[in-house]
Design an enzyme around this catalytic site. Structure first.
Site, PDB file in Angstrom:
ATOM      1  N   ASP A  94       6.347  -4.384  31.313  1.00 32.82           N
ATOM      2  CA  ASP A  94       6.511  -3.306  32.099  1.00 32.82           C
ATOM      3  C   ASP A  94       7.298  -2.242  31.228  1.00 32.82           C
ATOM      4  O   ASP A  94       7.634  -1.144  31.543  1.00 32.82           O
ATOM      5  CB  ASP A  94       7.017  -3.231  33.493  1.00 32.82           C
ATOM      6  N   ASP A 151      -1.897  -5.082  36.125  1.00 30.66           N
ATOM      7  CA  ASP A 151      -0.716  -3.949  35.753  1.00 30.66           C
ATOM      8  C   ASP A 151      -0.879  -3.628  34.279  1.00 30.66           C
ATOM      9  O   ASP A 151      -0.590  -2.513  34.036  1.00 30.66           O
ATOM     10  CB  ASP A 151       0.431  -4.124  36.110  1.00 30.66           C
TER      11      ASP A 151
END
Length: 375
Positions: A94, A151
């Site tokens: 991320d 994601d």
């Protein structure tokens, strides 16, 4: 343009001009709001994956208004995020969310050389998580060497950007390989996506597809569906590859078919019918993806996607926006995970606010285009 859009944006600016000063006073990176204050991330300190959304929100508002208060707050948080490079251990895939939206936005809007370097540093960290069996490893935990999650489709934009900046194709090739693996191993025939795939890190063989943040194995966690919809749309934009556009269409059609009658978004599209668990982050993120997808395809199909985006956004505005001066955040009924309420259930979570504001900026023509490799 519908009048409510400009009215909403005016209220956004008033809300976050106050919010920028409040966050600076508190000295934190806001994750959510409670009462009249912001609350920091529930886990991992400033390495928590959502840290880039607050400065991204500030940069979007700076781009739209030129008001210094937003730049000042974005730069304050940028220092906290770049300090996390030194600790390193908690950083994961991320870093795309964390740095493309903070240092990357800083470079995009001002040309700052150090911000460019910091963003390339983040891209190198993300590329370093690539397993040659075909996927980007999600988390650093030793026992999760084979975990990848949907994601990551959003984080790929950092790699496309890095290849554009450096002329080095390796970053974008990693992104394409991961996107192709996602098509093969995450997506179902109906256009829905699972959240997690566990691979054998030595062979790349699929071991399991657990529920992750969704309702159950085989269900469709709505925010994961939004990540897929927007992520493949961005891969289509950033590469020009038709296969990513076709997948984005499938994901969009599935999402649109499962929007609630009131225009809001269930936390999982397969959750029990009597379960009241809504995630407005998913709706706001999907709206952004649908607006971009509408521009890509044009015509009647594009109008369908735009209409769906407007339906989602108008429902957020009418049913779930808190415009009071006391509340620092806007969108209510945001839910981080179906089964685990530790990161928030039916509360304001600020990356939901980010996507809501990004969508408004798209509609008003001021979007900073933070996810794009070029520009």
């Amino acid at each position: 343009m519908e009048k409510w859009i400009d009215f909403a944006f005016e209220r956004v600016c008033a809300k976050f001009a106050r919010g920028a000063r409040l966050a600076a006073q508190q000295g934190i990176i806001p994750y959510k709001s409670e009462g009249n204050r912001y609350v920091a991330s529930p886990y991992d300190g400033n390495s928590w994956w959502t840290g880039g959304f607050w400065p991204a929100l500030m940069w979007q508002l700076y781009k739209a208004t030129g008001e210094q208060v937003y730049m000042d707050e974005a730069l304050r948080v940028e220092k906290l995020l770049t300090a996390e490079f030194r600790s390193f251990d908690l950083l994961n895939h991320d870093v795309g969310f964390m740095y493309l939206l903070s240092t990357g936005a800083h470079f995009r809007l001002t040309g700052d050389a150090q911000a460019r370097t910091d963003t390339l540093h983040a891209a190198t960290i993300l590329a370093g998580r690539f397993n040659p069996e075909g996927f980007i490893r999600a988390w650093p935990h030793r026992e999760r060497a084979g975990y990848a999650i949907i994601d990551c489709m959003m984080n790929l934009s950092l790699l496309y950007w890095a290849s554009e900046q450096t002329g080095d194709p390796r970053f974008a090739k990693i992104a394409r390989i991961h996107a192709d693996t996602t098509i093969r191993d995450f997506l179902r025939e109906d256009g829905s996506s699972c959240h997690i795939v566990i691979f054998d890190p030595e062979t790349g063989k699929v071991i399991a597809r657990p529920a992750g943040q969704g309702y159950c194995e085989g269900s469709s966690w709505s925010r994961g569906q939004a990540w897929a919809l927007y992520g493949f749309t961005l891969s289509a934009i950033n590469t020009g590859e038709r296969r990513y556009l076709d997948v984005a269409r499938r994901c969009a059609q599935y999402f649109i078919a499962h929007i609630r009658e009131d225009g809001l978004t269930d936390s999982d599209f397969c959750q029990p019918k009597d379960e009241e668990r809504i995630d407005n982050i998913a709706g706001a993120c999907a709206a952004c993806g649908l607006l971009e997808l509408a521009q890509l395809v044009g015509g009647e199909e594009g109008e369908t996607y735009r209409a769906a985006a407007m339906r989602l956004l108008r429902a957020l505005y009418d049913l779930c926006a808190d415009w009071s001066e006391e509340a620092p955040g806007i969108l209510q009924k945001c839910t981080a995970s179906y089964h685990d309420d530790g990161a928030g259930r039916h509360v304001n979570i600020l990356y939901g606010d980010y996507f809501f504001v990004e969508a408004l900026c798209k509609l008003r023509g001021t979007d900073a285009k933070l996810w794009l490799a070029k520009g």
